[in-house]
Design an enzyme around this catalytic site. Structure first.
Site, PDB file in Angstrom:
ATOM      1  N   GLU A 177       0.760  -1.182  -0.064  1.00 39.67           N
ATOM      2  CA  GLU A 177       0.009  -0.141  -0.058  1.00 39.67           C
ATOM      3  C   GLU A 177       0.689   1.372   0.032  1.00 39.67           C
ATOM      4  OE1 GLU A 177      -3.100  -0.598   3.284  1.00 39.67           O
ATOM      5  OE2 GLU A 177      -4.261  -1.539   1.844  1.00 39.67           O
ATOM      6  N   GLU A 380      -5.401  -8.381  -1.503  1.00 35.68           N
ATOM      7  CA  GLU A 380      -6.256  -8.074  -0.029  1.00 35.68           C
ATOM      8  C   GLU A 380      -7.553  -7.681  -0.482  1.00 35.68           C
ATOM      9  OE1 GLU A 380      -4.611  -5.463   2.925  1.00 35.68           O
ATOM     10  OE2 GLU A 380      -2.455  -5.991   2.391  1.00 35.68           O
TER      11      GLU A 380
HETATM   12  P1  P53 Z   1      -7.164  -3.568   9.532  1.00 37.36           P
HETATM   13  C1  P53 Z   1      -4.392   1.301   7.293  1.00 37.36           C
HETATM   14  C2  P53 Z   1      -5.076   0.850   8.179  1.00 37.36           C
HETATM   15  C3  P53 Z   1      -5.373  -0.360   8.367  1.00 37.36           C
HETATM   16  C4  P53 Z   1      -5.391  -1.155   6.967  1.00 37.36           C
HETATM   17  O1  P53 Z   1      -6.888  -3.441   7.946  1.00 37.36           O
HETATM   18  C5  P53 Z   1      -4.585  -0.670   6.123  1.00 37.36           C
HETATM   19  C6  P53 Z   1      -4.137   0.415   6.036  1.00 37.36           C
HETATM   20  C7  P53 Z   1      -3.489   1.320   5.071  1.00 37.36           C
HETATM   21  O2  P53 Z   1      -2.398   1.910   5.480  1.00 37.36           O
HETATM   22  O3  P53 Z   1      -4.451  -1.396   5.054  1.00 37.36           O
HETATM   23  C8  P53 Z   1      -4.395  -2.995   4.787  1.00 37.36           C
HETATM   24  O4  P53 Z   1      -6.136  -4.739   9.983  1.00 37.36           O
HETATM   25  C9  P53 Z   1      -3.156  -3.425   5.236  1.00 37.36           C
HETATM   26  C10 P53 Z   1      -3.210  -4.704   6.037  1.00 37.36           C
HETATM   27  C11 P53 Z   1      -4.196  -4.477   7.079  1.00 37.36           C
HETATM   28  C12 P53 Z   1      -5.349  -4.373   6.025  1.00 37.36           C
HETATM   29  O5  P53 Z   1      -5.527  -3.581   5.336  1.00 37.36           O
HETATM   30  O6  P53 Z   1      -7.060  -2.397  10.146  1.00 37.36           O
HETATM   31  O7  P53 Z   1      -2.120  -3.867   3.954  1.00 37.36           O
HETATM   32  O8  P53 Z   1      -1.567  -4.673   6.635  1.00 37.36           O
HETATM   33  O9  P53 Z   1      -4.399  -5.520   8.040  1.00 37.36           O
HETATM   34  C13 P53 Z   1      -6.744  -4.645   7.232  1.00 37.36           C
HETATM   35  O10 P53 Z   1      -8.534  -4.085   9.609  1.00 37.36           O
END
Ligand code: P53
Length: 483
Positions: A177, A380
């Site tokens: 990302e 993802e």
């Molecule tokens: P979670 C920010 C915050 C959360 C996720 O998110 C993000 C980002 C981007 O900066 O992106 C992605 O765990 C990331 C993963 C993450 C996933 O989304 O907050 O690439 O590391 O776990 C899901 O629910």
């Protein structure tokens, strides 16, 4: 004829070392930026405890304990029929502070074991080199990617692992990302930058400097291009992709002002990095962004050539949600991983406010393919939800099955629209620690990991209903959901 996905479609799942491995100080590993973070919730921020005091809890230290349970986990992936496993290498396992001259052999051996085991099980790895886990030392010493020296430290690390795993890994992603850097939130996670005054991560906004962030991002874009070139030199079989967080942004109304604002959000957020990584130069709209934000980028003469020579082979991205873009500041906001937007009255959201939108996935696939004309892969996607482990050890996650099924149907339709889609690796295929909140209860997996938000639990693995469902999806190459 029965509908199905293209032959050789890469079904699988995705994790990242920092949220999944644990073993944060085992085998010579150094502390990464995630290892100094406490847990948080949707409404309370994660804290940065620079000297890792014992009185706090650090959910990523043991995470899901893949470090000790990888044999079981890989056989579960195999049982589901995974063709591809997207994972990351923890930079700090290889270079504990980032500045050593020699790599840590014990760390290298750990990934040798993983890649060998994957191969034995017929699973192809796709490896992210940097997934929110840069060495904390580089943050303290250099304020992370703000300093141009990080390019050399990163290229050294990348060169070691790309050479070491030649023949074992052919799919590489550089920065997870990478466009997180265009938001204040990304300063720490993506760029390793941390203002001395920040304790609650949510305070990053207060001390934000777009000048520093965009400069740091420029350093990453240069590093990305160098690593793409290097990977191609080491092995012509290597395929390197960028990784961009994509949100489907829609204009909130047909008001032309909203339409323009929305188009601008695609440029600023979705396209700024990918355009450089795919096309090899900053897009023409970049100048306006720099001017608006009062940014003066230091771009060396050699950079242009480096960017031009290091363009990616495929485009990978995360997709979780859509948002509405409006020029009306009084509207209700929706939340999201990177950026909120106005609430869409046609959509439902998960418990963390992320708006669920499978049609948005088809929309972005078509937009991205139309723009870049190189193979795409969704690395993802998924539903963060609270799961209930029943006394008989079952987990009935029909909500997750619904989410994934609708997104898979959307992918299929996009392929019929002409999109070249290589594969699909849903996020957190085995439960792991949430990046934004540090919670364990925000689960994405097909496999339940028995540990709670305070680290209590057996760490046993249990198959959710979605496990059996996904196994059938892969086994039928998608036909089971396309009926
Ligand atoms: P979670 C920010 C915050 C959360 C996720 O998110 C993000 C980002 C981007 O900066 O992106 C992605 O765990 C990331 C993963 C993450 C996933 O989304 O907050 O690439 O590391 O776990 C899901 O629910």
């Amino acid at each position: 004829m029965e509908k199905s996905f293209p032959k050789n479609f890469l079904w699988g799942g995705a994790t990242a070392a920092n949220q999944f491995e644990g073993g944060w100080n085992s085998g010579g590993k150094g502390p990464s930026i995630i290892d100094v973070l406490t847990e948080g919730t949707k409404s309370t921020s994660r804290k940065v405890i620079r000297n890792i005091e014992d009185s706090y809890y650090y959910p990523n230290h043991r995470a899901s304990d893949f470090y000790h349970k990888y044999e079981e986990d890989i056989s579960l992936m195999k049982e589901m029929g995974f063709k591809l496993y997207r994972m990351s290498i923890a930079w700090t396992r290889i270079f504990p502070t980032g500045v050593e001259t020699e790599p840590n052999e014990e760390g290298l051996l750990f990934y040798d074991r993983i890649f060998d085991l994957l191969k034995k099980n017929g699973i192809e790895p796709m490896v992210t080199l940097s997934h929110y886990e840069s060495p904390f030392y580089l943050t303290e010493k250099y304020n992370g990617w703000e300093n141009r020296d990080l390019i050399d430290y990163f290229v050294k690390y990348a060169s070691v692992v790309i050479n070491r795993y030649k023949g074992k890994v052919k799919y590489w992603l550089t920065f997870n990302e990478i466009n997180a850097a265009v938001y204040p939130f990304g300063a720490y996670f993506a760029l390793g930058m941390l203002d001395k005054k920040v304790v609650n991560l949510s305070d990053q906004k207060k001390y934000d400097s777009p000048q520093k962030r965009y400069q740091a991002l420029h350093h990453q874009l240069v590093a990305n291009a160098k690593v793409v070139q290097l990977a191609h030199e080491v092995d012509s079989e290597n395929k390197v992709g960028c990784m961009v967080a994509i949100t489907a942004n829609y204009p909130y109304t047909p008001n032309p002002e909203d339409i323009l604002e929305c188009q601008k959000s695609w440029e600023d957020c979705n396209y700024y990095c990918g355009d450089v990584q795919v096309r090899g130069a900053y897009p023409s709209f970049a100048k306006r962004i720099w001017k608006e934000k009062n940014i003066k980028l230091a771009i060396l003469e050699e950079d242009e050539d480096i960017l031009k020579k290091g363009t990616v082979d495929f485009f990978s991205f995360s997709y979780y949600m859509s948002n509405c873009i409006s020029t009306d500041p009084t509207l209700d906001a929706a939340s999201g991983n990177l950026v909120g937007g106005a609430k869409n009255p046609y959509l439902k959201a998960n418990d963390w406010g992320w708006q669920i939108d499978p049609a948005g996935l088809r929309y972005v696939l078509k937009e991205l393919y139309g723009r870049y004309q190189i193979p795409l892969i969704i690395v993802e996607n998924g539903l963060g939800a609270i799961d209930q482990l029943n006394p008989d050890l079952s987990i009935h996650d029909d909500y997750r099955i619904d989410y994934l099924k609708d997104h898979i149907i959307s992918m299929y339709e996009a392929i019929q629209d002409g999109v070249d889609l290589m594969g699909y690796t849903p996020w957190g295929c085995i439960d792991l620690v949430s990046a934004s909140t540090g919670e364990m209860r925000k689960r994405y997996g097909f496999i339940y990991v028995d540990v709670d938000d305070n680290g209590k639990g057996t760490f046993n693995r249990y198959k959710k209903d979605s496990f059996y469902w996904y196994k059938e999806v892969i086994g039928s190459n998608g036909s089971s959901v396309l009926k």
